[in-house]
Design an enzyme around this catalytic site. Structure first.
Site, PDB file in Angstrom:
ATOM      1  N   SER A   9      26.346  32.698 -31.993  1.00  9.75           N
ATOM      2  CA  SER A   9      25.515  31.680 -31.344  1.00  9.75           C
ATOM      3  C   SER A   9      26.439  30.646 -30.719  1.00  9.75           C
ATOM      4  CB  SER A   9      24.605  31.004 -32.364  1.00  9.75           C
ATOM      5  OG  SER A   9      24.131  29.787 -31.815  1.00  9.75           O
ATOM      6  N   HIS A  34      24.393  35.112 -28.407  1.00  8.45           N
ATOM      7  CA  HIS A  34      23.125  34.449 -28.741  1.00  8.45           C
ATOM      8  C   HIS A  34      23.105  33.064 -28.093  1.00  8.45           C
ATOM      9  CE1 HIS A  34      19.564  33.852 -31.326  1.00  8.45           C
ATOM     10  NE2 HIS A  34      19.996  32.608 -31.477  1.00  8.45           N
ATOM     11  N   ASP A  36      20.972  29.634 -27.570  1.00  7.20           N
ATOM     12  CA  ASP A  36      19.897  28.822 -28.146  1.00  7.20           C
ATOM     13  C   ASP A  36      19.393  27.803 -27.133  1.00  7.20           C
ATOM     14  OD1 ASP A  36      19.586  29.773 -30.875  1.00  7.20           O
ATOM     15  OD2 ASP A  36      21.651  29.105 -31.158  1.00  7.20           O
ATOM     16  N   MET A  38      16.856  24.923 -26.421  1.00  9.93           N
ATOM     17  CA  MET A  38      16.042  23.937 -27.154  1.00  9.93           C
ATOM     18  C   MET A  38      15.526  22.884 -26.184  1.00  9.93           C
ATOM     19  SD  MET A  38      18.341  23.408 -30.557  1.00  9.93           S
ATOM     20  CE  MET A  38      19.061  24.800 -31.440  1.00  9.93           C
ATOM     21  N   HIS A  67      17.261  32.854 -27.159  1.00 12.16           N
ATOM     22  CA  HIS A  67      16.303  32.399 -28.171  1.00 12.16           C
ATOM     23  C   HIS A  67      15.639  31.128 -27.648  1.00 12.16           C
ATOM     24  CE1 HIS A  67      15.940  30.724 -32.594  1.00 12.16           C
ATOM     25  NE2 HIS A  67      14.765  30.882 -32.019  1.00 12.16           N
ATOM     26  N   MET A  69      13.554  28.160 -28.031  1.00 15.43           N
ATOM     27  CA  MET A  69      12.917  27.208 -28.947  1.00 15.43           C
ATOM     28  C   MET A  69      12.271  26.136 -28.083  1.00 15.43           C
ATOM     29  SD  MET A  69      15.967  27.181 -31.723  1.00 15.43           S
ATOM     30  CE  MET A  69      17.078  27.936 -30.552  1.00 15.43           C
ATOM     31  N   MET A 138      13.807  33.642 -38.671  1.00 12.58           N
ATOM     32  CA  MET A 138      14.581  32.400 -38.810  1.00 12.58           C
ATOM     33  C   MET A 138      14.822  32.122 -40.290  1.00 12.58           C
ATOM     34  SD  MET A 138      15.340  31.365 -35.834  1.00 12.58           S
ATOM     35  CE  MET A 138      16.191  29.889 -36.413  1.00 12.58           C
ATOM     36  N   ASP A 176      18.665  34.758 -38.153  1.00 13.61           N
ATOM     37  CA  ASP A 176      19.331  33.628 -37.496  1.00 13.61           C
ATOM     38  C   ASP A 176      19.237  32.372 -38.358  1.00 13.61           C
ATOM     39  OD1 ASP A 176      20.346  31.778 -35.693  1.00 13.61           O
ATOM     40  OD2 ASP A 176      18.672  31.923 -34.287  1.00 13.61           O
TER      41      ASP A 176
END
Ligand code: DX5
Ligand code: ZN
Length: 245
Positions: A9, A34, A36, A38, A67, A69, A138, A176
């Protein structure tokens, strides 16, 4: 048994040298990158958007495991698909029309993933499982790197494995949050196919990414190094990172 895949990540990487960090994990044996995303709303942190994904796509041949979020992922599926995402994973908590969202990801030619927070029951993905390519469990509450693995999630991973196997389809099971060398064996034994690891890799002593990736892949079974254990170094780095981002 198929090889366990490792997805570093980049949340824990040095953003000022992102291309170098990605090249380093690629050379060190990573299987996916990965990413992330957000939005400062679904989770209390703000990170990166489609332009960064597009930039990353140009510097690696690894699959990009994005991913999301975010509260309204539907509004950005096209942009992330065009930016070069290989997998787009959405949170069930953020998608009232999950089937439509998953179809829309697949229509863009992207692999579709669904994920759920630690407190969200697995039943929330049962009906969509036959339609997805990846299920992400998660093992921390999303929002920050460097958090502690929630041990009770191991049971959820086992149940998810059984649920996937019942579909007869090859849905990848990814885990994760808080994945370290010392818990990788248990997570893999519970049935995970892909381990996401941020701080365990990017905060490795001496930046020895290759060693940690090999150890994670082996389920922590290789040499006796202490990479990934919750040391003062990683805790301090995690809290300074939380303060920064
Ligand atoms: C958490 C993110 C994770 C995070 C993992 O919200 O989804 O991908 O970067 O970081 P570590 O491995 O440090 O827990
Ligand atoms: Zn993530």
């Amino acid at each position: 048994m198929p090889k366990v895949r490792i997805a570093p990540s980049i949340l824990s990487s040095d953003f000022a040298h992102l291309a170098d960090e990605i090249a380093a994990v690629e050379q060190a044996g990573a299987d996916l990158v990965h990413v992330d995303v957000m939005d400062g709303h679904f989770v209390p942190n703000l990170t990166i958007g489609p332009p960064i994904v597009e930039a990353i796509r140009k510097v690696t041949t690894l699959p990009l495991d994005v991913h999301l979020m975010m509260t309204n992922p539907d509004a950005f599926i096209r942009e992330f698909a065009e930016a070069g995402a290989t997998y787009l994973t959405v949170h069930v908590e953020a998608c009232p029309h999950l089937h439509r969202t998953v179809q829309s990801i697949k229509e863009k030619g992207v692999q579709a993933g669904v994920t759920l927070n630690p407190a969200t029951p697995l039943t929330s993905v049962e009906e969509i499982l036959p339609d997805v390519d990846l299920l992400l469990i998660m093992s921390v509450n999303p929002g920050f790197g460097g958090q502690r693995f929630i041990v009770r999630v191991l049971d959820k991973i086992k149940k998810a494995r059984a649920m996937i196997d019942r579909t007869g389809r090859s849905v990848l099971l990814e885990v994760d949050g808080g994945v370290k060398v010392d818990n990788a064996a248990a997570i893999v034994a519970a049935g995970a196919d892909i381990l996401v690891a941020g701080s365990a890799i990017f905060e490795a002593p001496g930046h020895d990414y290759r060693r940690v990736i090999a150890q994670l892949r082996a389920g922590g079974a290789t040499d006796s190094g202490d990479n990934g254990k919750p040391t003062g170094h990683s805790k301090a780095a995690a809290s300074s990172r939380k303060a920064r981002r």
